[in-house]
Design a protein around this motif. Sequence first.
Motif, PDB file in Angstrom:
ATOM      1  N   LYS A   1       0.848  -1.191   0.000  1.00 27.49           N
ATOM      2  CA  LYS A   1       0.000   0.000   0.000  1.00 27.49           C
ATOM      3  C   LYS A   1       0.887   1.246   0.000  1.00 27.49           C
ATOM      4  O   LYS A   1       1.958   1.256   0.598  1.00 27.49           O
ATOM      5  N   ILE A   2       0.419   2.294  -0.663  1.00 25.64           N
ATOM      6  CA  ILE A   2       1.170   3.545  -0.668  1.00 25.64           C
ATOM      7  C   ILE A   2       0.630   4.449   0.431  1.00 25.64           C
ATOM      8  O   ILE A   2      -0.578   4.620   0.569  1.00 25.64           O
ATOM      9  N   PHE A   3       1.523   4.989   1.252  1.00 25.66           N
ATOM     10  CA  PHE A   3       1.166   5.794   2.411  1.00 25.66           C
ATOM     11  C   PHE A   3       1.546   7.224   2.067  1.00 25.66           C
ATOM     12  O   PHE A   3       2.717   7.577   2.087  1.00 25.66           O
ATOM     13  N   THR A   4       0.568   8.058   1.708  1.00 27.41           N
ATOM     14  CA  THR A   4       0.864   9.382   1.203  1.00 27.41           C
ATOM     15  C   THR A   4       0.926  10.374   2.352  1.00 27.41           C
ATOM     16  O   THR A   4      -0.024  10.500   3.118  1.00 27.41           O
ATOM     17  N   ILE A   5       2.044  11.058   2.485  1.00 26.66           N
ATOM     18  CA  ILE A   5       2.242  12.017   3.567  1.00 26.66           C
ATOM     19  C   ILE A   5       2.410  13.392   2.940  1.00 26.66           C
ATOM     20  O   ILE A   5       3.325  13.598   2.144  1.00 26.66           O
ATOM     21  N   TYR A   6       1.546  14.319   3.281  1.00 26.17           N
ATOM     22  CA  TYR A   6       1.688  15.692   2.808  1.00 26.17           C
ATOM     23  C   TYR A   6       2.372  16.523   3.873  1.00 26.17           C
ATOM     24  O   TYR A   6       1.942  16.523   5.028  1.00 26.17           O
ATOM     25  N   TYR A   7       3.441  17.194   3.521  1.00 27.66           N
ATOM     26  CA  TYR A   7       4.117  18.096   4.449  1.00 27.66           C
ATOM     27  C   TYR A   7       3.769  19.505   4.016  1.00 27.66           C
ATOM     28  O   TYR A   7       4.158  19.944   2.945  1.00 27.66           O
ATOM     29  N   ARG A   8       3.008  20.230   4.826  1.00 20.05           N
ATOM     30  CA  ARG A   8       2.556  21.545   4.405  1.00 20.05           C
ATOM     31  C   ARG A   8       3.578  22.592   4.813  1.00 20.05           C
ATOM     32  O   ARG A   8       3.910  22.733   5.980  1.00 20.05           O
ATOM     33  N   LEU A   9       4.082  23.344   3.825  1.00 18.31           N
ATOM     34  CA  LEU A   9       5.066  24.391   4.091  1.00 18.31           C
ATOM     35  C   LEU A   9       4.350  25.721   4.253  1.00 18.31           C
ATOM     36  O   LEU A   9       3.267  25.930   3.709  1.00 18.31           O
ATOM     37  N   GLN A  10       4.973  26.614   5.010  1.00 20.23           N
ATOM     38  CA  GLN A  10       4.314  27.906   5.228  1.00 20.23           C
ATOM     39  C   GLN A  10       4.509  28.836   4.037  1.00 20.23           C
ATOM     40  O   GLN A  10       3.628  29.023   3.238  1.00 20.23           O
ATOM     41  N   ASP A  11       5.690  29.408   3.894  1.00 20.26           N
ATOM     42  CA  ASP A  11       5.921  30.270   2.727  1.00 20.26           C
ATOM     43  C   ASP A  11       7.374  30.178   2.299  1.00 20.26           C
ATOM     44  O   ASP A  11       8.160  31.065   2.571  1.00 20.26           O
ATOM     45  N   GLU A  12       7.734  29.078   1.682  1.00 18.97           N
ATOM     46  CA  GLU A  12       9.047  28.984   1.063  1.00 18.97           C
ATOM     47  C   GLU A  12       8.831  28.532  -0.365  1.00 18.97           C
ATOM     48  O   GLU A  12       7.813  27.971  -0.701  1.00 18.97           O
ATOM     49  N   GLU A  13       9.849  28.781  -1.196  1.00 17.46           N
ATOM     50  CA  GLU A  13       9.794  28.216  -2.528  1.00 17.46           C
ATOM     51  C   GLU A  13      10.147  26.735  -2.441  1.00 17.46           C
ATOM     52  O   GLU A  13      10.989  26.329  -1.644  1.00 17.46           O
ATOM     53  N   ILE A  14       9.486  25.921  -3.268  1.00 18.12           N
ATOM     54  CA  ILE A  14       9.771  24.491  -3.256  1.00 18.12           C
ATOM     55  C   ILE A  14      10.773  24.196  -4.352  1.00 18.12           C
ATOM     56  O   ILE A  14      10.548  24.473  -5.518  1.00 18.12           O
ATOM     57  N   GLY A  15      11.913  23.649  -3.967  1.00 15.29           N
ATOM     58  CA  GLY A  15      12.934  23.312  -4.948  1.00 15.29           C
ATOM     59  C   GLY A  15      13.736  22.144  -4.436  1.00 15.29           C
ATOM     60  O   GLY A  15      13.263  21.381  -3.600  1.00 15.29           O
ATOM     61  N   ASP A  16      14.960  22.027  -4.922  1.00 13.09           N
ATOM     62  CA  ASP A  16      15.797  20.933  -4.459  1.00 13.09           C
ATOM     63  C   ASP A  16      16.184  21.102  -3.003  1.00 13.09           C
ATOM     64  O   ASP A  16      16.321  20.124  -2.275  1.00 13.09           O
ATOM     65  N   SER A  17      16.355  22.365  -2.555  1.00 16.74           N
ATOM     66  CA  SER A  17      16.804  22.595  -1.191  1.00 16.74           C
ATOM     67  C   SER A  17      15.754  22.132  -0.193  1.00 16.74           C
ATOM     68  O   SER A  17      16.082  21.749   0.929  1.00 16.74           O
ATOM     69  N   THR A  18      14.462  22.144  -0.599  1.00 18.33           N
ATOM     70  CA  THR A  18      13.416  21.659   0.297  1.00 18.33           C
ATOM     71  C   THR A  18      13.589  20.175   0.570  1.00 18.33           C
ATOM     72  O   THR A  18      13.427  19.717   1.693  1.00 18.33           O
ATOM     73  N   TYR A  19      13.945  19.430  -0.483  1.00 18.18           N
ATOM     74  CA  TYR A  19      14.053  17.986  -0.322  1.00 18.18           C
ATOM     75  C   TYR A  19      15.331  17.582   0.396  1.00 18.18           C
ATOM     76  O   TYR A  19      15.448  16.464   0.839  1.00 18.18           O
ATOM     77  N   LEU A  20      16.319  18.470   0.458  1.00 12.14           N
ATOM     78  CA  LEU A  20      17.596  18.067   1.019  1.00 12.14           C
ATOM     79  C   LEU A  20      17.929  18.754   2.339  1.00 12.14           C
ATOM     80  O   LEU A  20      18.962  18.462   2.913  1.00 12.14           O
ATOM     81  N   SER A  21      17.072  19.667   2.825  1.00 16.77           N
ATOM     82  CA  SER A  21      17.440  20.423   4.016  1.00 16.77           C
ATOM     83  C   SER A  21      17.364  19.535   5.251  1.00 16.77           C
ATOM     84  O   SER A  21      16.585  18.611   5.348  1.00 16.77           O
ATOM     85  N   HIS A  22      18.200  19.870   6.237  1.00 16.52           N
ATOM     86  CA  HIS A  22      18.363  18.958   7.357  1.00 16.52           C
ATOM     87  C   HIS A  22      17.412  19.231   8.508  1.00 16.52           C
ATOM     88  O   HIS A  22      17.336  18.447   9.429  1.00 16.52           O
TER      89      HIS A  22
END
Lengths: 97, 180, 83
Positions: B72-93
């Motif tokens: 089964k696929i477990f879909t998780i939505y992470y809601r961001l406040q006000d940032e641009e979504i790019g590569d840095s979003t996926y890699l930030s610590h």
Amino acid sequence: MQETIGTLIIIIGVVFVAIGVIGIYRFDNFYARALVSSKVDTVGYLTLMIGVMIKNGFSFFSLKVFVILVITMIINPLITHSMVRSAHISGYKIGKE
Amino acid sequence: MLEIALILLLITSVAAIQTRYLRHAVIYLGLFSLAIAFVYLLYHAPDVAIAEAVIGSTIATILYLVALQKYKIFTIYYRLQDEEIGDSTYLSHSKQDLIKVLEKFCTKQELEAQIIYSKETIEAIKANHQYALIIEEIKGVVRITVHPENYKLDALTAFLENERRFKHAYAILPVEEDLL
Amino acid sequence: MTIIFVVIVILMLLSALRILIGPTLWDRLLGLNLVTSKLIMLIILVASVTQQTFILDLALGFALLGFMGVIFISLYVQRKGRF
């Protein structure tokens, strides 16, 4: 003469492909990468095959390369459309609508 | 040229074993099949290379995907406040430990996690998408919204209480069920 | 001619690096598509240098079937786990 022109066109195609590969490291999100790499890559591909056809002259070899060229010209934009549609429907959104 | 293709074979096989997502492993195996077809061509065996191209890149991929339908696929939505979504979003610590805890939960429960960063409001996500969890971080408190038909809720609550690495303050919002 | 081979192999390795580091699933699919097209170019150049026509059958097979994997994976992701 014919060989020189063919090699020149192949080199032009490789330059196009190289620009497309630079494009997938240059941009920050998926949609920009898909746009740049797919278009430039298809153009480089077609140019390289035309170069190979010119180099080999009018023969059976060129006919087979021409068949591959036609198939690629149809299928390559189709793959990109399918990927980007999948990303959009799954919810990958950038910035505002 | 041959040595480079052989090194690529090693790298892709190691990557396919150690990855946590099974869908990524399918893509790595596709790359493996392409590289090994090229190796067969350089060893002067084009007929074996044609067989590898047909079997490895088409039939094997479809068979793996049919087998993956059991997950089964477990879909998780992470809601961001006000940032641009790019590569840095996926890699930030800053978000990584929270995401890693959820991935560990999914691996234990035999679910396939799919994490999507979004900027829509919670009501829009509820109306338009299929989701399992919506995560939102407001002033240091992680708020988790759960889908009403989520049958893994008890397991998730027990897991979050026992997990030591999970140091965030969190609140699971009550589920509003439609009484129709 | 050797320089062209070396450049295309380097470009193929760079595209494969995008598969290994790509943050999302769709970046990996894009890299797979690019690696497939580079591989078809290499096969056509090998056939052109050695003047063996039957190697082109391999390139034809990749051009006809190489897209099936990418399209099925994207359909699988798009429909949340079933075809």
